[in-house]
Design a protein around this motif. Sequence first.
Motif, mmCIF file in Angstrom:
data_model
loop_
_atom_site.group_PDB
_atom_site.id
_atom_site.type_symbol
_atom_site.label_atom_id
_atom_site.label_comp_id
_atom_site.label_asym_id
_atom_site.label_seq_id
_atom_site.Cartn_x
_atom_site.Cartn_y
_atom_site.Cartn_z
ATOM 1 N N VAL B 106 0.875 -1.162 0.000
ATOM 2 C CA VAL B 106 0.000 0.000 0.000
ATOM 3 C C VAL B 106 0.913 1.212 0.000
ATOM 4 O O VAL B 106 1.728 1.386 0.906
ATOM 5 C CB VAL B 106 -0.902 0.042 1.245
ATOM 6 C CG1 VAL B 106 -1.930 1.148 1.092
ATOM 7 C CG2 VAL B 106 -1.585 -1.299 1.451
ATOM 8 N N ARG B 109 0.281 8.089 -1.794
ATOM 9 C CA ARG B 109 0.546 8.958 -2.937
ATOM 10 C C ARG B 109 1.212 10.264 -2.526
ATOM 11 O O ARG B 109 1.775 10.958 -3.367
ATOM 12 C CB ARG B 109 -0.758 9.266 -3.677
ATOM 13 C CG ARG B 109 -1.062 8.262 -4.782
ATOM 14 C CD ARG B 109 -2.194 8.778 -5.660
ATOM 15 N NE ARG B 109 -3.440 8.784 -4.914
ATOM 16 C CZ ARG B 109 -4.360 7.825 -4.979
ATOM 17 N NH1 ARG B 109 -4.194 6.817 -5.785
ATOM 18 N NH2 ARG B 109 -5.457 7.893 -4.261
ATOM 19 N N VAL B 115 3.508 0.248 2.960
ATOM 20 C CA VAL B 115 3.126 -0.724 3.971
ATOM 21 C C VAL B 115 2.889 -2.047 3.267
ATOM 22 O O VAL B 115 2.286 -2.092 2.204
ATOM 23 C CB VAL B 115 1.853 -0.277 4.712
ATOM 24 C CG1 VAL B 115 1.342 -1.381 5.618
ATOM 25 C CG2 VAL B 115 2.123 0.985 5.514
ATOM 26 N N LEU B 117 1.323 -5.666 2.763
ATOM 27 C CA LEU B 117 0.060 -6.341 3.042
ATOM 28 C C LEU B 117 0.253 -7.825 2.792
ATOM 29 O O LEU B 117 0.448 -8.230 1.656
ATOM 30 C CB LEU B 117 -0.980 -5.785 2.075
ATOM 31 C CG LEU B 117 -2.361 -5.472 2.631
ATOM 32 C CD1 LEU B 117 -2.240 -4.477 3.769
ATOM 33 C CD2 LEU B 117 -3.221 -4.875 1.529
ATOM 34 N N THR B 140 0.502 -8.591 -11.042
ATOM 35 C CA THR B 140 1.029 -7.512 -10.211
ATOM 36 C C THR B 140 -0.162 -6.781 -9.627
ATOM 37 O O THR B 140 -1.171 -6.590 -10.296
ATOM 38 C CB THR B 140 1.849 -6.505 -11.031
ATOM 39 O OG1 THR B 140 0.976 -5.856 -11.954
ATOM 40 C CG2 THR B 140 2.963 -7.188 -11.788
ATOM 41 N N LEU B 141 -0.044 -6.403 -8.404
ATOM 42 C CA LEU B 141 -1.128 -5.692 -7.731
ATOM 43 C C LEU B 141 -0.528 -4.739 -6.722
ATOM 44 O O LEU B 141 0.212 -5.152 -5.831
ATOM 45 C CB LEU B 141 -2.043 -6.709 -7.024
ATOM 46 C CG LEU B 141 -3.098 -6.150 -6.072
ATOM 47 C CD1 LEU B 141 -4.009 -5.162 -6.755
ATOM 48 C CD2 LEU B 141 -3.912 -7.280 -5.474
ATOM 49 N N GLU B 142 -0.783 -3.477 -6.909
ATOM 50 C CA GLU B 142 -0.324 -2.496 -5.934
ATOM 51 C C GLU B 142 -1.517 -1.627 -5.576
ATOM 52 O O GLU B 142 -2.371 -1.341 -6.410
ATOM 53 C CB GLU B 142 0.813 -1.625 -6.501
ATOM 54 C CG GLU B 142 1.986 -2.394 -7.097
ATOM 55 C CD GLU B 142 2.869 -3.108 -6.089
ATOM 56 O OE1 GLU B 142 2.631 -2.968 -4.874
ATOM 57 O OE2 GLU B 142 3.783 -3.831 -6.518
ATOM 58 N N ILE B 143 -1.550 -1.205 -4.328
ATOM 59 C CA ILE B 143 -2.656 -0.389 -3.866
ATOM 60 C C ILE B 143 -2.131 1.006 -3.526
ATOM 61 O O ILE B 143 -1.066 1.140 -2.923
ATOM 62 C CB ILE B 143 -3.321 -1.027 -2.627
ATOM 63 C CG1 ILE B 143 -3.759 -2.440 -2.975
ATOM 64 C CG2 ILE B 143 -4.523 -0.210 -2.185
ATOM 65 C CD1 ILE B 143 -2.980 -3.512 -2.289
ATOM 66 N N PHE B 144 -2.872 2.013 -3.932
ATOM 67 C CA PHE B 144 -2.462 3.391 -3.680
ATOM 68 C C PHE B 144 -3.509 4.104 -2.848
ATOM 69 O O PHE B 144 -4.700 3.807 -2.941
ATOM 70 C CB PHE B 144 -2.270 4.123 -5.005
ATOM 71 C CG PHE B 144 -1.256 3.480 -5.894
ATOM 72 C CD1 PHE B 144 0.080 3.822 -5.793
ATOM 73 C CD2 PHE B 144 -1.625 2.510 -6.807
ATOM 74 C CE1 PHE B 144 1.035 3.219 -6.593
ATOM 75 C CE2 PHE B 144 -0.683 1.897 -7.624
ATOM 76 C CZ PHE B 144 0.652 2.251 -7.515
ATOM 77 N N GLY B 145 -3.078 5.046 -2.045
ATOM 78 C CA GLY B 145 -4.008 5.829 -1.248
ATOM 79 C C GLY B 145 -3.276 6.949 -0.547
ATOM 80 O O GLY B 145 -2.086 7.155 -0.772
#
Lengths: 162, 162
Positions: B106, B109, B115, B117, B140-145
């Motif tokens: 995670v 931005r 972090v 996960l 591929t998997l990335e999370i943004f916030g």
Amino acid sequence: MSDPDGPHPHGCCGDKNLEHALQKLRILGYRITSPRKEILAVLTREHGPFTVDELHKRLPKNVCDPVTVYRGIATLEEVDLVRRCDFGDGIYRYEFNTGEHHHHHVICRDCSSVVTLDVCFADGLERMVRQMGYSNVTHTLEIFGICAGCQAKRKRSAKTAE
Amino acid sequence: MSDPDGPHPHGCCGDKNLEHALQKLRILGYRITSPRKEILAVLTREHGPFTVDELHKRLPKNVCDPVTVYRGIATLEEVDLVRRCDFGDGIYRYEFNTGEHHHHHVICRDCSSVVTLDVCFADGLERMVRQMGYSNVTHTLEIFGICAGCQAKRKRSAKTAE
DNA sequence: ATATGTGCAAATTCTTTGCATTAGA
DNA sequence: TCTAATGCAAAGAATTTGCACATAT
């Protein structure tokens, strides 16, 4: 291999999307220039996603410079009319953002063909991350593999190599 | 904000990972050079993921040229000791591949904090794609916030701007 | 009329490559 | 010893930027 551009064959959805997109630009105070119009025309007609170069090649001759495609795409991304895809090869690709459900791509590592997957498994994930205290949560997810065609090709060339 | 490097604080896991990694290189016939050793030392000690530049800065002075980090990382990726992450900003990042379960990040931005996960929601997705006829399926998997800290910061500066 | 958008050229940034030299096995 | 690995410099490739000119509104 890649989808035709809509649920039915009239091509009207692309046009409708195009109209809506131009409308949105107008409302937001952006000028409707031919590069922007033509870029949107390509993106609403063909699914893509396309690199800047592929996009430029698809424009009518002499509409604009490649640099203008970069700038046009940047603008369209800003207003959320375009979504950027990252296939992990260092070149960004762009597709029209219908704004409906988001989807993902299955990319063949051999022939680079792209299949659109109209499901997203990550809603639970986003929820979880929001519960961790994050706001504005988004994600990118791309799937890679070797498509059936390329597997067959590989087997054939393995045989001739024997 | 970013994890310490393991479930317990002895630092022995990093060392063990380092030993195993060097062993693997040896077995595969690669030479154990100090650049490779030091790169692996950083990656097994700190979680990262790191850009090539960040990695180079973390190496002891004069261990090697940045170019050698590129080459070292490429080698380590080849033998699957290192995994490449793509945060969508045009710069690749690398982390040690423990080979256990894969995980996702995670990314804030605002402050670019990362972090880890330790869950993956995409197993069903990969299965589905395999059923579509693909082999060697990965994703591929990335999370943004925006992380909680940066949200607070934003609120504060919004207030002073009033 | 005037600010926004564009063309062209040059700069930036990350990454890769060529080749002579160094150093692991 | 002898080949794989490195250093340095230079090339490549995608993208961005500066500035004069063109054009939508």
